[in-house]
Design an enzyme around this catalytic site. Structure first.
Site, mmCIF file in Angstrom:
data_model
loop_
_atom_site.group_PDB
_atom_site.id
_atom_site.type_symbol
_atom_site.label_atom_id
_atom_site.label_comp_id
_atom_site.label_asym_id
_atom_site.label_seq_id
_atom_site.Cartn_x
_atom_site.Cartn_y
_atom_site.Cartn_z
ATOM 1 N N THR A 78 64.700 12.074 94.721
ATOM 2 C CA THR A 78 65.534 11.540 93.647
ATOM 3 C C THR A 78 64.748 10.610 92.745
ATOM 4 O OG1 THR A 78 66.244 9.573 94.877
ATOM 5 C CG2 THR A 78 67.536 11.581 95.170
ATOM 6 N N SER A 79 65.265 10.420 91.547
ATOM 7 C CA SER A 79 64.718 9.438 90.621
ATOM 8 C C SER A 79 65.846 8.878 89.772
ATOM 9 C CB SER A 79 63.659 10.065 89.707
ATOM 10 O OG SER A 79 63.259 9.138 88.711
ATOM 11 N N PRO A 80 65.813 7.568 89.488
ATOM 12 C CA PRO A 80 66.795 6.992 88.567
ATOM 13 C C PRO A 80 66.383 7.138 87.113
ATOM 14 C CG PRO A 80 65.377 5.255 89.372
ATOM 15 C CD PRO A 80 64.903 6.536 90.033
ATOM 16 N N ASP B 276 57.701 8.427 89.030
ATOM 17 C CA ASP B 276 58.236 7.068 89.133
ATOM 18 C C ASP B 276 57.112 6.047 89.289
ATOM 19 O OD1 ASP B 276 60.837 7.954 88.970
ATOM 20 O OD2 ASP B 276 61.168 7.969 91.133
#
Length: 705
Positions: A311-313, A426
């Site tokens: 995941t990544s924000p 990220d």
């Protein structure tokens, strides 16, 4: 994510255990009776009351919160593993939040879920926490029923992990960091223990969009098309929430599960923060109790991590930041996350990147808080049933087990591949490492020489076991001066009625998480432990940090997550095998503990620290700590949204962490007295420390609000 980048003895109470358990049962039964038959003044929360509950509540519920912030200056930060990321101040304090759930009819049957604003769980930290709890509450809290889960913030204080690999950038072990985490976490559990009262649990879920993306979509696409076709997204967009109500139906807090990396704040940030999970908790708690200072709230909002691996924000995707190059502003290479065949310029962009990464952090946090509020205000299902748990240790060194098709799978001693050093969008890596490298040929022959000087050359059985991962760091065979990586992991499940939490040491990718969750849920139903209403969630990285867990298909691609799946291609299968085998131990009446491998060794006496102590800490000549150096310009009109800054004569904050306190206050006069309206835990304030003279130990502090 961990990127390569530029207590005292426990008291022996076993002979007294029957008497202690009897006392605890009597005490808690009495507490339950008094609370259920006495009127209490209850604060009304914005989300209102659920329907009035049956007073014969099935659970005793306790919630607590406490400060765990370590040294906010002169200490390497945890997450990006960048030696240059040394903290210089504070954005928001790190906190541990604790939830205790006990069976009202059998109060010693209880579980503890700790959600800490740290990068990952750790064997040594957890050992110290449980030792302290066992000393204070004999027979109640053990390694089996206490889970230490991290929010996976990459902006917390570093140096607390017990193994050597993370010590390379933190200059060894930082005892002050570890002590703060242990002290604060024990305080949070103590507060939860002392607030145990009858209550009701409810569960629900919702879809949250634009709060996460998959940062390794090329690896996800390696999974079978028919499997991918079952899902709308290449990320889990579901938030699951467990609501904690008192007997009147008033919410006391919640514990939610949603997968998004704690990397909203970039690797060049040097202010300690809880990242988007810590911010989400602040936003919700301050909404419920706007007049309470952060950390003094009674409503406890939990935003736990889930299958966070890929995941990544940074939801606007990975873009090349290469001024003057033809590819500047273009999307990064899909397969390798590179720009001009280099990783350093490939950067994920959050939704507020045109303003700052702090704005991106706020937006991602707000979307999680909004999702939680949607669930809290919606129709939820009541959770009912016994409280049980199971825990065991699993040594992953050449562990063999039978796969569903009858063949044999095997895990390996820990090792990291070349793509581990490539980092992610990220937090890009350094030098000429890239992701997606699964060739047995070295990316650069120079690193073949260097890696042999860092960790031992892998024997052929290790090379074969990890294939097709080309090994960069053979950490499972590196034992000097102490263990570089854990080879033994915790396997733990907590059951509360029809709600089961899988406590994971590693960071599962989206598809790995789906497979594990579905396998355990199917086993729960097929064995009769639970029915079709079973809820299964994943929480981690927890207890012991075991890096990543991918599917075998993703592992073969060898992006960052595959290269960081340290126990080899059959890691996920080993976890599925063990978790499903442990399902019967969650049944009522399963009194025997499961077989277990030995616990990881205690490395406390071997840990090395190279952090320099504070030698000098003095105000300048004829000055005092706290004197104003640069005052606010009172002649300038300030409007909403403007920033105000003042500079003071500083002291080194390593000399006093001010746990449960603050390095600053912003006060407002009401005409008669000054009222504190902000502390260093409010995101609208920052505390930045700068040493002005090393020899004399002088410093200044800039306060912005």
């Amino acid at each position: 994510m961990y990127i390569l980048g530029s207590a005292g003895p426990t008291v022996d109470v076993w002979s007294l255990r029957p008497l202690i358990q009897l006392f605890n049962r009597v005490f808690l039964w009495l507490t339950a009776f008094l609370v259920s038959t006495t009127s209490f003044f209850c604060q009304q929360h914005p989300q209102g009351n659920a329907a009035t509950q049956d007073l014969s509540s099935p659970y005793l519920l306790g919630l607590g919160i406490a400060d765990i912030t370590g040294p906010v200056v002169q200490t390497n930060m945890m997450g990006y593993a960048d030696r240059q990321q040394t903290d210089t101040g504070l954005h928001m304090r790190q906190r541990s939040r604790a939830w205790i759930i006990a069976d009202a009819s059998e109060p010693t049957s209880r579980v503890v879920f700790i959600n800490a604003d740290i990068g990952m769980g750790d064997t040594g930290i957890r050992r110290s926490i449980i030792a302290a709890l066992a000393d204070e509450f004999p027979g109640l809290y053990t390694h089996a029923n206490v889970a230490l889960v991290a929010t996976h913030s990459h902006s917390g204080v570093g140096g607390y992990l017990e193994n050597l690999l993370p010590h390379i950038t933190s200059l060894g072990y930082v005892k002050q960091t570890a002590d703060a985490i242990v002290e604060g976490t024990v305080r949070a559990v103590r507060r939860a223990h002392h607030t145990l009262a009858p209550g009701v649990l409810r569960v629900g879920n919702t879809t949250i969009l634009e709060a996460n993306i998959n940062r390794s979509p090329s690896a996800y696409l390696a999974n079978p098309p028919e499997e991918r076709g079952r899902y709308e997204y290449d990320q889990n967009k579901e938030m699951t929430l467990l609501r904690f109500d008192d007997v009147e139906g008033t919410a006391r807090g919640f514990l939610s599960f949603f997968a998004v990396h704690g990397t909203s704040l970039y690797g060049n940030n040097t202010l300690i923060s809880g990242d988007n999970k810590g911010m989400a908790a602040y936003l919700y708690e301050s909404m419920v109790e706007p007049d309470s200072m952060p950390g003094n709230n009674t409503f406890v909002a939990g935003f736990a991590q889930s299958e966070v691996g890929d995941t990544s924000p940074n939801t606007l995707g990975a873009v090349c930041e290469s001024p003057g190059k033809a590819w500047d502003g273009e999307p990064c290479d899909f397969a390798h996350s590179t720009c001009g065949n280099r990783t350093q310029d490939c950067r994920g962009r959050g939704p507020g990147f045109r303003i700052s990464d702090f704005e991106s952090n706020r937006i991602i946090a707000q979307r999680q808080a909004d999702g939680a509020q949607t669930i809290m205000n919606g129709d939820l299902s009541t959770v009912g049933g016994p409280v049980t748990w199971v825990h065991t240790y699993m040594n992953m060194t050449f562990r063999t087990f039978e796969l569903p098709d009858g063949t044999v799978g095997q895990t390996c001693p820990a090792a990291l591949g070349y793509s581990f050093a490539g980092g992610t969008s990220d937090g890009p890596g350094a030098f000429d490492f890239t992701q997606g490298h699964n060739s047995s040929d070295s990316q650069n022959p120079f690193w073949e020489l260097v890696k042999g000087a860092i960790t031992p050359p892998p024997p052929q059985e290790q090379v074969d076991c990890h294939y097709p991962k080309p090994i960069l760091l053979d950490t499972g065979y590196a034992h000097t001066p102490y263990e570089w990586s854990p080879n033994t992991v915790d396997v733990q499940m907590l059951r509360v009625g029809n709600f089961v939490m899988l406590i994971m040491s590693g960071e599962l990718t989206t598809m790995a998480g789906r497979r594990l969750r579905e396998a355990v849920r199917a086993e729960l139903i097929s064995t009769g432990v639970l029915g079709e209403d079973a809820y299964v969630v994943i929480a981690g990285p927890a207890n012991t940090y075991a890096h990543y867990v991918t599917t075998r298909e993703e592992y073969a691609v060898q992006r960052y997550e595959g290269a960081s799946t340290v126990f080899g291609p059959y890691t996920l299968d080993a976890y599925i095998d063990k978790y499903t085998d442990l399902v019967p131990f969650l049944a009522v009446g399963a009194l025997e503990a499961p077989p277990s491998d030995p616990a990881p060794p205690d490395l406390t006496d071997q840990l090395i620290s190279m952090q320099k102590p504070v030698v000098q800490d003095n105000p300048p000549f004829r000055k005092h700590f706290g004197d104003v150096v640069t005052d606010v310009d009172a002649k300038v009109p300030y409007r909403v949204g403007d920033k105000v800054t003042a500079r003071f004569v500083g002291a080194n904050p390593r000399n006093n962490l001010r746990l449960e306190g603050t390095f600053l206050t912003v006060e407002r006069s009401d005409g008669e007295e000054w009222i504190v309206v902000r502390s260093d835990s409010h995101p609208s304030t920052t505390y930045q420390w700068l040493q002005t003279n090393t020899a004399f130990g002088t410093s200044v502090v800039d306060i912005t609000w």
